[in-house]
Scaffold this motif. Structure first.
Motif, PDB file in Angstrom:
ATOM      1  N   ILE A 199       0.873  -1.210  -0.036  1.00 56.68           N
ATOM      2  CA  ILE A 199      -0.052  -0.068  -0.043  1.00 56.68           C
ATOM      3  C   ILE A 199       0.754   1.222   0.126  1.00 56.68           C
ATOM      4  O   ILE A 199       0.699   2.270  -0.723  1.00 56.68           O
ATOM      5  N   GLU A 200       1.961   1.174   0.776  1.00 56.09           N
ATOM      6  CA  GLU A 200       2.759   2.269   0.898  1.00 56.09           C
ATOM      7  C   GLU A 200       3.467   2.635  -0.437  1.00 56.09           C
ATOM      8  O   GLU A 200       3.746   3.760  -0.805  1.00 56.09           O
ATOM      9  N   GLU A 201       3.783   1.557  -1.246  1.00 55.76           N
ATOM     10  CA  GLU A 201       4.524   1.776  -2.508  1.00 55.76           C
ATOM     11  C   GLU A 201       3.558   1.738  -3.823  1.00 55.76           C
ATOM     12  O   GLU A 201       3.880   2.065  -4.858  1.00 55.76           O
ATOM     13  N   SER A 202       2.281   1.624  -3.538  1.00 59.18           N
ATOM     14  CA  SER A 202       1.153   1.647  -4.624  1.00 59.18           C
ATOM     15  C   SER A 202       1.139   2.818  -5.233  1.00 59.18           C
ATOM     16  O   SER A 202       0.657   3.923  -4.474  1.00 59.18           O
ATOM     17  N   SER A 203       1.172   2.921  -6.581  1.00 58.36           N
ATOM     18  CA  SER A 203       0.708   4.236  -7.200  1.00 58.36           C
ATOM     19  C   SER A 203      -0.427   4.703  -7.090  1.00 58.36           C
ATOM     20  O   SER A 203      -1.077   5.792  -7.242  1.00 58.36           O
ATOM     21  N   LEU A 204      -1.472   3.453  -6.885  1.00 56.98           N
ATOM     22  CA  LEU A 204      -2.720   3.764  -6.871  1.00 56.98           C
ATOM     23  C   LEU A 204      -3.167   4.540  -5.782  1.00 56.98           C
ATOM     24  O   LEU A 204      -4.390   5.305  -5.866  1.00 56.98           O
ATOM     25  N   ILE A 205      -2.548   4.446  -4.764  1.00 56.04           N
ATOM     26  CA  ILE A 205      -2.694   5.203  -3.529  1.00 56.04           C
ATOM     27  C   ILE A 205      -1.919   6.307  -3.124  1.00 56.04           C
ATOM     28  O   ILE A 205      -2.461   7.408  -2.927  1.00 56.04           O
ATOM     29  N   ASN A 206      -0.464   6.106  -3.296  1.00 56.38           N
ATOM     30  CA  ASN A 206       0.249   7.193  -2.960  1.00 56.38           C
ATOM     31  C   ASN A 206       0.541   8.252  -3.873  1.00 56.38           C
ATOM     32  O   ASN A 206       1.020   9.251  -3.535  1.00 56.38           O
ATOM     33  N   GLN A 207       0.063   8.256  -4.971  1.00 56.67           N
ATOM     34  CA  GLN A 207       0.031   9.212  -6.164  1.00 56.67           C
ATOM     35  C   GLN A 207      -1.350  10.326  -5.949  1.00 56.67           C
ATOM     36  O   GLN A 207      -1.361  11.156  -6.640  1.00 56.67           O
ATOM     37  N   LEU A 208      -2.326   9.713  -5.235  1.00 60.30           N
ATOM     38  CA  LEU A 208      -3.535  10.768  -5.000  1.00 60.30           C
ATOM     39  C   LEU A 208      -3.198  11.824  -4.320  1.00 60.30           C
ATOM     40  O   LEU A 208      -2.420  11.871  -3.197  1.00 60.30           O
ATOM     41  N   GLY A 209      -3.862  13.044  -4.752  1.00 60.15           N
ATOM     42  CA  GLY A 209      -3.449  14.430  -4.219  1.00 60.15           C
ATOM     43  C   GLY A 209      -4.433  14.064  -2.969  1.00 60.15           C
ATOM     44  O   GLY A 209      -5.324  13.248  -2.584  1.00 60.15           O
ATOM     45  N   PRO A 210      -4.574  15.252  -2.189  1.00 61.54           N
ATOM     46  CA  PRO A 210      -5.508  15.345  -0.776  1.00 61.54           C
ATOM     47  C   PRO A 210      -6.737  15.107  -1.167  1.00 61.54           C
ATOM     48  O   PRO A 210      -7.265  15.491  -2.142  1.00 61.54           O
ATOM     49  N   ASP A 211      -7.670  14.572  -0.124  1.00 58.26           N
ATOM     50  CA  ASP A 211      -8.904  14.317  -0.273  1.00 58.26           C
ATOM     51  C   ASP A 211      -9.839  15.518  -0.267  1.00 58.26           C
ATOM     52  O   ASP A 211      -9.375  16.468   0.509  1.00 58.26           O
ATOM     53  N   LEU A 212     -10.694  15.587  -1.217  1.00 53.61           N
ATOM     54  CA  LEU A 212     -11.277  16.812  -1.371  1.00 53.61           C
ATOM     55  C   LEU A 212     -12.351  17.083  -0.136  1.00 53.61           C
ATOM     56  O   LEU A 212     -12.553  18.288   0.002  1.00 53.61           O
ATOM     57  N   LEU A 213     -12.572  16.212   0.412  1.00 58.18           N
ATOM     58  CA  LEU A 213     -13.353  16.469   1.698  1.00 58.18           C
ATOM     59  C   LEU A 213     -12.494  17.059   2.863  1.00 58.18           C
ATOM     60  O   LEU A 213     -12.928  17.605   3.866  1.00 58.18           O
TER      61      LEU A 213
END
Ligand SMILES: [Zn+2]
Length: 291
Positions: A143-157
């Protein structure tokens, strides 16, 4: 397509139902929906207790006791439906995601792709008519290395106005593309981009860097307002989905421009137009939202 409010609704509705349940079995009739090898199903998923449920961008993360996580993307038509049977009767159920009859039907049905059998006679169904959605398993390290997750910008909420302005104000591309780019801010899809830009009187094709900080601050507030309002309405869940005859609860009742081409603008009565921006169908008022 389920967007942030619908995914948040899934997580809020299922969190308490799933926490503490143990995964007894997981099966699929469509291997692309369950992108996990048989050996990892055995070693990483089966027999594990569910410890939590969270949303990252538009993904649903189901955390397991052994530090593995089921990562689910609903894509176009995915939905999750939980059912628990007691004395032959349905004792607890909750479904949310894409609004279709499968939310309230007898399951499995023809849209069911993955079945998670849980302890306590509970079952979680992953239904997905169009088959673009998927389930994967990732370890905490992955998860820490997954681009799926760690390339996401800050959550809009969660992002505050200052950071929102900072992340957008120097971008040369148009504001709608920026909102849909999940690496800049995460969680915005087509519906909420169009609605918040209309509410802010900003043309979707405006380069982000040409907007004033005041306009961006206003957009930030309108985005969070429309997302929170939609979550409050229950997204699209089995609680407000009634049947296939057009009675679909409050889902999308709030929209002012999305898929309303030809209808009068609620502010100035000019017919709403549909154009293409960021390769997506885009709805706007040509008078309120000038470039
Ligand atoms: Zn208008």
């Amino acid at each position: 397509m389920p967007e942030l409010p619908e995914v948040e609704t899934v997580v809020l509705g299922l969190r308490e139902l799933l926490r503490g349940r143990v995964v007894k079995n997981i099966t699929t009739d469509w291997p692309k929906s369950l992108r996990v090898s048989d050996s990892r199903i055995k070693s990483d998923i089966l027999g594990q207790e569910i410890t939590g449920l969270r949303r990252v961008g538009k993904m649903i993360l189901i955390d397991l006791q052994n530090n593995n996580t089921l990562v689910i993307h609903l894509k176009m038509t995915g939905q999750l439906v939980y059912k628990k049977v007691k004395d032959g009767e349905s004792a607890e159920d909750f479904g949310a995601g894409h609004p279709s009859d499968s939310l309230i039907s007898r399951l499995p049905d023809k849209t069911t792709r993955v079945i998670l059998t849980l302890d306590g006679r509970a079952v979680l169904y992953f239904n997905d008519m169009r088959k673009f959605g998927w389930i994967k398993v990732l370890s905490s390290g992955e998860i820490e290395e997954s681009s799926l997750i760690n390339q996401l910008g800050p959550d809009l909420l969660k992002i505050d106005s200052k950071e929102f302005i900072q992340r957008l104000s120097k971008r040369g591309k148009n504001i709608k593309s920026c909102l849909l780019d999940q690496t800049i801010v995460s969680g915005c899809g087509n519906i909420y981009a169009d609605e918040s830009l209309w509410a802010s009187k900003i043309h979707p094709g405006m380069p982000a860097c040409e907007l004033t900080h005041k306009q961006l601050g206003n957009l930030h507030r309108n985005l969070q307002d429309v997302l929170r309002f939609s979550i409050k309405q229950g997204g699209s869940s089995s609680r407000n989905y009634v049947n296939a005859l057009g009675l679909k609860g409050k889902y999308l009742d709030f929209v002012n421009v999305y898929q309303k081409a030809g209808s009068p603008c609620a502010r100035c009565q000019t017919p709403i137009e549909r154009i293409v921006v960021a390769s997506r169908g885009t709805h706007l008022c040509p008078v309120c939202q000038k470039i």
